[in-house]
Structures are given as structure tokens and as C-alpha cells.
Design a protein around this motif. Structure first.
Motif, short mmCIF file in Angstrom:
data_model
loop_
_atom_site.label_atom_id
_atom_site.label_comp_id
_atom_site.label_asym_id
_atom_site.label_seq_id
_atom_site.Cartn_x
_atom_site.Cartn_y
_atom_site.Cartn_z
N GLY A 20 0.83 -1.20 0.00
CA GLY A 20 0.00 0.00 0.00
C GLY A 20 0.86 1.24 0.00
N ALA A 21 0.36 2.30 0.64
CA ALA A 21 1.14 3.54 0.71
C ALA A 21 2.31 3.33 1.67
N HIS A 22 3.43 4.00 1.38
CA HIS A 22 4.55 3.94 2.32
C HIS A 22 4.11 4.57 3.64
N GLU A 44 5.43 6.39 5.84
CA GLU A 44 5.85 7.76 6.18
C GLU A 44 5.89 8.71 4.98
N HIS A 45 6.17 8.17 3.81
CA HIS A 45 6.41 9.04 2.64
C HIS A 45 5.39 8.71 1.55
N ASP A 46 4.34 9.53 1.49
CA ASP A 46 3.29 9.14 0.54
C ASP A 46 3.64 9.48 -0.91
N ASP A 47 4.84 10.06 -1.14
CA ASP A 47 5.27 10.27 -2.52
C ASP A 47 5.95 9.01 -3.09
N LEU A 48 6.24 8.05 -2.24
CA LEU A 48 6.88 6.82 -2.73
C LEU A 48 5.85 5.92 -3.42
N PRO A 49 6.31 5.04 -4.33
CA PRO A 49 5.33 4.25 -5.09
C PRO A 49 4.51 3.34 -4.21
N LEU A 85 19.56 -5.88 4.53
CA LEU A 85 21.00 -5.75 4.75
C LEU A 85 21.38 -4.33 5.13
N GLY A 86 20.38 -3.54 5.54
CA GLY A 86 20.67 -2.17 6.00
C GLY A 86 21.33 -2.20 7.37
N GLN A 87 21.73 -1.01 7.80
CA GLN A 87 22.46 -0.88 9.07
C GLN A 87 21.52 -0.78 10.27
N GLU A 88 20.27 -0.40 10.03
CA GLU A 88 19.32 -0.14 11.12
C GLU A 88 18.11 -1.06 10.97
N PRO A 89 17.39 -1.33 12.08
CA PRO A 89 16.12 -2.05 11.96
C PRO A 89 15.18 -1.30 11.01
N GLN A 90 14.39 -2.02 10.27
CA GLN A 90 13.57 -1.37 9.26
C GLN A 90 12.18 -2.01 9.21
N LEU A 91 11.15 -1.18 9.26
CA LEU A 91 9.78 -1.67 9.12
C LEU A 91 9.52 -2.09 7.67
N HIS A 92 8.92 -3.26 7.48
CA HIS A 92 8.57 -3.76 6.15
C HIS A 92 7.10 -4.17 6.14
N SER A 93 6.57 -4.37 4.95
CA SER A 93 5.31 -5.11 4.79
C SER A 93 5.33 -5.76 3.41
N PHE A 94 4.55 -6.80 3.27
CA PHE A 94 4.66 -7.66 2.09
C PHE A 94 3.28 -8.16 1.67
#
Ligand SMILES: O=P(O)(O)OC[C@H]1O[C@@H](O)[C@H](O)[C@@H](O)[C@@H]1O
Length: 305
Positions: free
Chosen positions: A93-95, A97-102, A166-175
Motif C-alpha cells: 500500500g502507501a509507504h 511515512e512518505h506518501d510520494d513513494l510508489p 542488509l541495511g544498518q538499522e532495523p527497518q519496518l517492512h510489509s509484504f
């Protein structure tokens, strides 16, 4: 973009896999076409676009295509394919935090590479596609990753998705494995396996949470995220039965825009009738935060009965 020599060598070593231009298979589609793989054996046949590792067709031997492709299909580099199984990642769905992202992330718009191909002893065929972070992905989302989709084509279609952060920080994802199932008439299709589960109705502004009573039969615009769903859903299509099995994912999104499809150029008025989306994945309450090095690993199997 086409197949590299390394990909061609992998593909050509396995009987039943061929590289094709989508224009040969889908001459009615608009757009300049996409490179696709046809994976065929005695048990079934699938078509996969390199863009998005996008399943476009799966036909078990002697049966019908389980997947729907829009009659207003556009096959054009960089544009999401309407139908089949788009992979929505690394966000659904929408990102947040950043609603300009695809919408639905970028994985469905990028070219994946073939990294493995094999004929299995049981007569099925396995192909693995991979996407790694690159200049285009990092411009949108500055994180390193490796995504792999293993596709096994036999009398069933099995997808095994691994997404390593493989980023340096924890990152929220959804799939989501955003599957468009072909049905003769969506209003007559009956979905089992969601009874008693809670869903978020994402159409009203207040996004109410509601318990599903009984089986599900759509009768208008529907966009729901079912939470904590059982492993198996079935769709009684009116012509047969489709079985969706995913042990690891927690959610199932059910989507059909109904007559609002008139406003979606690559669906078009009236064409909503031919499909229902039942999308297994992890989003909303179940969006995983991946630690550096973590792998999100889920599977889904589709079959006809
Ligand atoms: O048009 P897109 O970006 O492929 O999205 C189609 C639909 O995908 C579904 O998964 C969403 O729940 C819907 O809200 C959305 O409209």
C-alpha cells in the motif's frame, strides 16, 4: 532489458524453460512488451515476467489458468502488470511515512535476475529470481537488501519468498503476494477460510475492525485486510475450486474495486467481474520490523481441485 548471457545459459540448460518476448504471448497487450519466461512440464505451465518476478499465468495440466490478467493489460518497462501475482514489497500500500513513494513498493517495477533453474526429480521445474538494491532502489529507499523468489511449477504453483534486510538499522517492512484469481463472475465466487477472523475495512475513513461472519461473497467495492488468518483459503469460483495455502503469512487482503474499476485505466469498466484478489502477506498489525541481516521467509502454494 533482456536476458543476460548468464541467465540464458541457466535457462537453456533446463528442458521446458524458454525465454520469450511478452508480445508473442500477449499480442493484445499495450506497451512495448517485457521479457518473460515460459516454464512448462507435464504437470503444468507458468509464465513469469522478469520485471517484478511477476507470475502472469499458471495452468495446471488439463486445467484452466488460476490467474487473471486484465483485458486492458499494459506490458511496459517500469509499469506494474495488472493481474497475475505482483509482489508488493518492501511495503504494502502507501509507504507508512512518505506518501510520494510508489504504492506497494518498488519490487514489482524492477527487473529481477534469473539465478537458478532446475528440473526436479518429481517432474516439477524450479526457477529462482533475485533482486538486489541498486541505484534506482536506493534513490527511493536507501537500504541494502537481497530478495529471492523461488518458483516451483508442477501440478501446483509454489512460491518461496526470501527478503533479507542488509541495511544498518532495523527497518519496518510489509509484504503481499497480491494474487488476482480468475473467476467466471466475482459476485458468484465464494471465499472460505476467513470465517470468524477479524478484518480491517480500509474503505471507510475510520477503518473499522469487523468480525467476518461465515463465508465471504463479494457484492460491491471491497478492500479488506483480514488478520491472523488460517493457513488455507479456498475460492469456489462457480467453475471449480482454487486452494491457497500459506503457513507463514498472517494476513489475507481481499480486494475488488467493483464498478470503481472504470476509473482504473488498465482494468476498465466491467472487467472487475473476472477476478478476485486474495493476497496473502504481512501488513498492518503484522508488518515485520527486520533487524540488519534478518530474512523474511514465507511460502504460498496455489492449486486447483
Ligand atoms: O493499483 P495497485 O497499485 O496495483 O493497487 C491495487 C489495490 O491493491 C490492493 O492490495 C489494495 O488493498 C488496494 O487498496 C489497491 O487499490
Amino acid at each position: 532489458m533482456s536476458f543476460s548471457p548468464a541467465e540464458a545459459a541457466l535457462i537453456n540448460a533446463v528442458p521446458g524453460i524458454s525465454q520469450r518476448d511478452s508480445r508473442e504471448l500477449y499480442p493484445q497487450a499495450d506497451g512495448a512488451g517485457l521479457p518473460v519466461l515460459v516454464i512448462e512440464n507435464a504437470q503444468g505451465r507458468a509464465v513469469v515476467a522478469l520485471q517484478g518476478a511477476h507470475l502472469m499465468s499458471f495452468v495446471p495440466a488439463g486445467g484452466d489458468d488460476l490467474l487473471w490478467l486484465s483485458p486492458k493489460l499494459v506490458l511496459q518497462a517500469g509499469e506494474a502488470v495488472r493481474g497475475g501475482i505482483p509482489l508488493c514489497m518492501p511495503w504494502f500500500g502507501a509507504h507508512p511515512e512518505h506518501d510520494d513513494l510508489p504504492k506497494h513498493g518498488f519490487a514489482r517495477n524492477e527487473n529481477w535476475s534469473v539465478i537458478e533453474a532446475a528440473a526436479n526429480d518429481d517432474g516439477s521445474t524450479r526457477v529462482v529470481l533475485e533482486l538486489r538494491d541498486n541505484d534506482a532502489s536506493r534513490a527511493l529507499w536507501p537500504h541494502a537488501f537481497v530478495y529471492r523468489l523461488a518458483i516451483t511449477v508442477g501440478s501446483t504453483l509454489h512460491l518461496d519468498l526470501q527478503a533479507q534486510h542488509l541495511g544498518q538499522e532495523p527497518q519496518l517492512h510489509s509484504f503481499a503476494l497480491h494474487t488476482y484469481f480468475a473467476v467466471p463472475d466475482v459476485s458468484k465466487a465464494v471465499i472460505h477460510g476467513l470465517e470468524g477472523t477479524e478484518y480491517i475495512d480500509t474503505l471507510p475513513a475510520d477503518k473499522p475492525r469487523i468480525a467476518q461472519e461465515g463465508e465471504l461473497q463479494l457484492s460491491g467495492p471491497t478492500d479488506r485486510v483480514y488478520l491472523d488468518v488460517p493457513k488455507v483459503q479456498t475460492i469456489s469460483t462457480g467453475k471449480g475450486k482454487i486452494v491457497i495455502e500459506s503457513a507463514e503469512t498472517h494476513c489475507a487482503v481481499v480486494w475488488n474495486p467493483w464498478e470503481n474499476a472504470a476509473r482504473i485505466a488498465d482494468i476498465g469498466a466491467g472487467n472487475y467481474v473476472g477476478y478476485v484478489c486474495v493476497e496473502r502477506g504481512d501488513m498492518w498489525d503484522y508488518s515485520p520490523t527486520l533487524q540488519p541481516g534478518d530474512i523474511y521467509h514465507v511460502g504460498m502454494t496455489l492449486s486447483a481441485e
